[in-house]
Design an enzyme around this catalytic site. Sequence first.
Site, PDB file in Angstrom:
ATOM      1  N   TRP A 272     120.513  -6.267  75.378  1.00 14.67           N
ATOM      2  CA  TRP A 272     121.677  -5.377  75.231  1.00 14.67           C
ATOM      3  C   TRP A 272     122.842  -6.135  75.865  1.00 14.67           C
ATOM      4  O   TRP A 272     122.827  -6.428  77.053  1.00 14.67           O
ATOM      5  CB  TRP A 272     121.429  -4.066  75.960  1.00 14.67           C
ATOM      6  CG  TRP A 272     122.615  -3.139  76.028  1.00 14.67           C
ATOM      7  CD1 TRP A 272     123.774  -3.353  76.712  1.00 14.67           C
ATOM      8  CD2 TRP A 272     122.750  -1.859  75.406  1.00 14.67           C
ATOM      9  NE1 TRP A 272     124.630  -2.296  76.553  1.00 14.67           N
ATOM     10  CE2 TRP A 272     124.029  -1.361  75.753  1.00 14.67           C
ATOM     11  CE3 TRP A 272     121.921  -1.088  74.608  1.00 14.67           C
ATOM     12  CZ2 TRP A 272     124.476  -0.120  75.326  1.00 14.67           C
ATOM     13  CZ3 TRP A 272     122.381   0.154  74.175  1.00 14.67           C
ATOM     14  CH2 TRP A 272     123.640   0.624  74.526  1.00 14.67           C
TER      15      TRP A 272
ATOM     16  N   THR B 122     121.236 -13.566  83.439  1.00 17.65           N
ATOM     17  CA  THR B 122     122.691 -13.674  83.506  1.00 17.65           C
ATOM     18  C   THR B 122     123.218 -13.804  84.925  1.00 17.65           C
ATOM     19  O   THR B 122     122.568 -13.384  85.895  1.00 17.65           O
ATOM     20  CB  THR B 122     123.317 -12.411  82.857  1.00 17.65           C
ATOM     21  OG1 THR B 122     124.733 -12.413  83.026  1.00 17.65           O
ATOM     22  CG2 THR B 122     122.782 -11.149  83.529  1.00 17.65           C
TER      23      THR B 122
ATOM     24  N   TYR C  85     125.268  -3.152  83.354  1.00 13.26           N
ATOM     25  CA  TYR C  85     124.656  -4.256  82.619  1.00 13.26           C
ATOM     26  C   TYR C  85     123.911  -5.187  83.571  1.00 13.26           C
ATOM     27  O   TYR C  85     122.755  -5.556  83.322  1.00 13.26           O
ATOM     28  CB  TYR C  85     125.732  -5.028  81.851  1.00 13.26           C
ATOM     29  CG  TYR C  85     125.260  -6.347  81.293  1.00 13.26           C
ATOM     30  CD1 TYR C  85     124.425  -6.393  80.181  1.00 13.26           C
ATOM     31  CD2 TYR C  85     125.642  -7.549  81.885  1.00 13.26           C
ATOM     32  CE1 TYR C  85     123.983  -7.602  79.669  1.00 13.26           C
ATOM     33  CE2 TYR C  85     125.209  -8.761  81.377  1.00 13.26           C
ATOM     34  CZ  TYR C  85     124.382  -8.789  80.272  1.00 13.26           C
ATOM     35  OH  TYR C  85     123.939  -9.990  79.770  1.00 13.26           O
TER      36      TYR C  85
END
Length: 281
Positions: A50, A90, A114
């Site tokens: 996502w 990330t 996120y």
Amino acid sequence: MLGRDLVTVLRARPDRSVTAATRADLDVTDARAVRDAVAGHDVVVNAAAWTDVDGAETRERDATAVNGDAVAHLARACAATAARLVHVSTDYVFGGDATGPYPEDAPTGPVNAYGRSKLAGERAVTRLLPEAGYVVRTAWLYGAHGRNFVTTVLRLADERDRIDVVDDQRGQPTWSYRLAERLVALADAALAGDAAPGVYHSTAAGETTWYGLARAVFTLRGLDPDRVRPTTSDRFPRPAPRPRYSVLAHGRWAAAKLPPAGDWRTDLTEALSGRRPGTPR
């Protein structure tokens, strides 16, 4: 973006049989489907995610289902078949308040939903696959496929006389094709027993700001870089806060004697050259 580059890199290897599962082929939130898809493979590279950073602020549960729960499904499936898992994560798992490059073992502290969802995926890999799980953090990806900062800058260059770009966020622009090459190198090292499981960082070397990257894109395309004007993040309020500092150190990558990262400027030059990666200069 990254998935397509991975397939390109892997299919150039005659010694590798590649299964490329698109979103339509595999729902990674379906544990049974994941288990069936993983069966028969010695390495699984997870580039599914996502990626709607702002959307995750109001749909954190949905983001975590893909970035966290689905990764746990993959890890369990790999554990059941003794497969290695290379999972892409990330820089957003960090808070962005460092003053020097983040080492792999730096404390995490995401500042948005996120980042929290991606951290959940990391923890699933390290918990469920302590001997065969590889978490690879990257940052500031751009490439030929899909929407990204570089393609947006090129579009705006055609539409506007000047563009304003933030100059108070620092990171490492990373070409998705080069990352794909490095993920394959890590997978090979994992299979050979030459790379220990755990967390690795894989970004381009060097650092800049989004403003610096935009100027570089203009320059490489023969455009006037002074058409790019610096501004600050508060001029562009977003639902999800962004880390101000996203530079990652590559200590574990170097320790595993994996190919070192090239400078971000060199990679950007090649990415924008129009030449197919891997062809002679």
